[in-house]
Design a protein around this motif. Sequence first.
Motif, PDB file in Angstrom:
ATOM      1  N   ILE A 232       4.579  -7.558   3.999  1.00 29.80           N
ATOM      2  CA  ILE A 232       4.439  -6.382   4.800  1.00 29.80           C
ATOM      3  C   ILE A 232       5.639  -5.757   4.471  1.00 29.80           C
TER       4      ILE A 232
ATOM      5  N   ALA B  23       5.675  -3.561   1.497  1.00 25.39           N
ATOM      6  CA  ALA B  23       4.577  -2.892   0.979  1.00 25.39           C
ATOM      7  C   ALA B  23       5.091  -1.784   1.763  1.00 25.39           C
TER       8      ALA B  23
ATOM      9  N   GLY C  29      -2.497   2.856  -1.389  1.00 24.94           N
ATOM     10  CA  GLY C  29      -3.176   1.592  -0.836  1.00 24.94           C
ATOM     11  C   GLY C  29      -3.461   0.607  -1.915  1.00 24.94           C
ATOM     12  N   VAL C  30      -3.130   0.758  -2.992  1.00 25.00           N
ATOM     13  CA  VAL C  30      -3.830  -1.070  -3.589  1.00 25.00           C
ATOM     14  C   VAL C  30      -2.833  -0.604  -3.849  1.00 25.00           C
TER      15      VAL C  30
ATOM     16  N   ALA D 205       0.730  -6.981  -0.161  1.00 24.59           N
ATOM     17  CA  ALA D 205       0.368  -8.126   0.940  1.00 24.59           C
ATOM     18  C   ALA D 205      -0.583  -9.260   1.234  1.00 24.59           C
ATOM     19  N   GLY D 206      -1.341  -9.162  -0.198  1.00 25.72           N
ATOM     20  CA  GLY D 206      -2.030 -10.314  -0.298  1.00 25.72           C
ATOM     21  C   GLY D 206      -1.758 -11.383  -0.611  1.00 25.72           C
TER      22      GLY D 206
ATOM     23  N   VAL E 161      -1.900  -4.096  -0.790  1.00 33.01           N
ATOM     24  CA  VAL E 161      -2.964  -4.776  -0.508  1.00 33.01           C
ATOM     25  C   VAL E 161      -2.599  -5.454  -1.583  1.00 33.01           C
TER      26      VAL E 161
END
Length: 323
Positions: free
Chosen positions: A33, A36, A62-63, A69-70, A66
């Motif tokens: 995070i 990110a 945003g992409v 973080a994913g 995510v």
Amino acid sequence: MRDFDSVWTEIEPWLTSLEERRQAAVKRLVNGILVAIPVGLGIVTFAILFGAPPALGLFGAGVAGVAIAGYAGLPLNALRTEVKEGLNNRLAGAFGLRYSAKPAIPAQFDSFRSHGLVPRSDRRSFEDHFEGEAFGARFELYEAELKQRRRSRRRTYYVTVFRGVLIRVEFPRTIEGVTLITRDQGIFNALDGLMRSANGRRLERIGLVDPKFERIFQVYGTDQVMARYLMTPTFMERVLALETALKGKNVRAVFDESLREGFGQGEMLLAAETGNLFEPGSLFQPLNARARVEALYRDFELIEEIIALILDPDRATGASQPS
């Protein structure tokens, strides 16, 4: 059922052995995070400097956020699955149950739907399947989440319309026809009654002698005599006790002869909106916290209470004879 202290003594060392992995997985997610955030800000800044639409920059940020973080959260998600399945398997064994993460076949789901025990759905998912035997009768329980598709002028979205448990239990009385226990609809009872049918047969409202029961439930059936044979005062007390045990979570049920597996054997289907049970809790807290396992243990006690209230006549207040 084993007492909680003995269960905790067995489970605690296993959870402690996973604690180092949990800490490493949490650290990896937090670091992901932290990476990110500047990456996302960089994408937005780049978009502004080169004259791209702000919305495009925000979308790209945003992409990317995510995705990062994913990826960083993969070990934590894997550990969560391992902990959940490990805890549920161990607790199921302590309660004399068999557990699987998902039901191979969601038992009698079409019957739950056709009798109106669960609402229509466009998306459905099933998990946490348990099966066992109590008081000489087999039963199984699984969780269902049902969603309906909704549309507005700008978008399509999904709304959860049911989240709870679906239970199939052998009932130790002969069942003929259909007897449906549903919620009282107040001033809409008459309209509700006109719409009730099963297997091509009209369901008639069954008048009962328990005013407390009829304030909460309505009973419909294809056979008045059979419905009253099933809906004894003792059984109505059990259903009211179940409503109390589940804190009014919209219990409803059906007896249907078409569900019988053999002569003299019937099945009862029961649905209750219990929310999401059998979850291991937050992995941002130590795994070997006693409160985590104790909360899950209470969910298993709830299963036992449900089945006992259905099948054990002594659990009904004032009941002295089997129904």
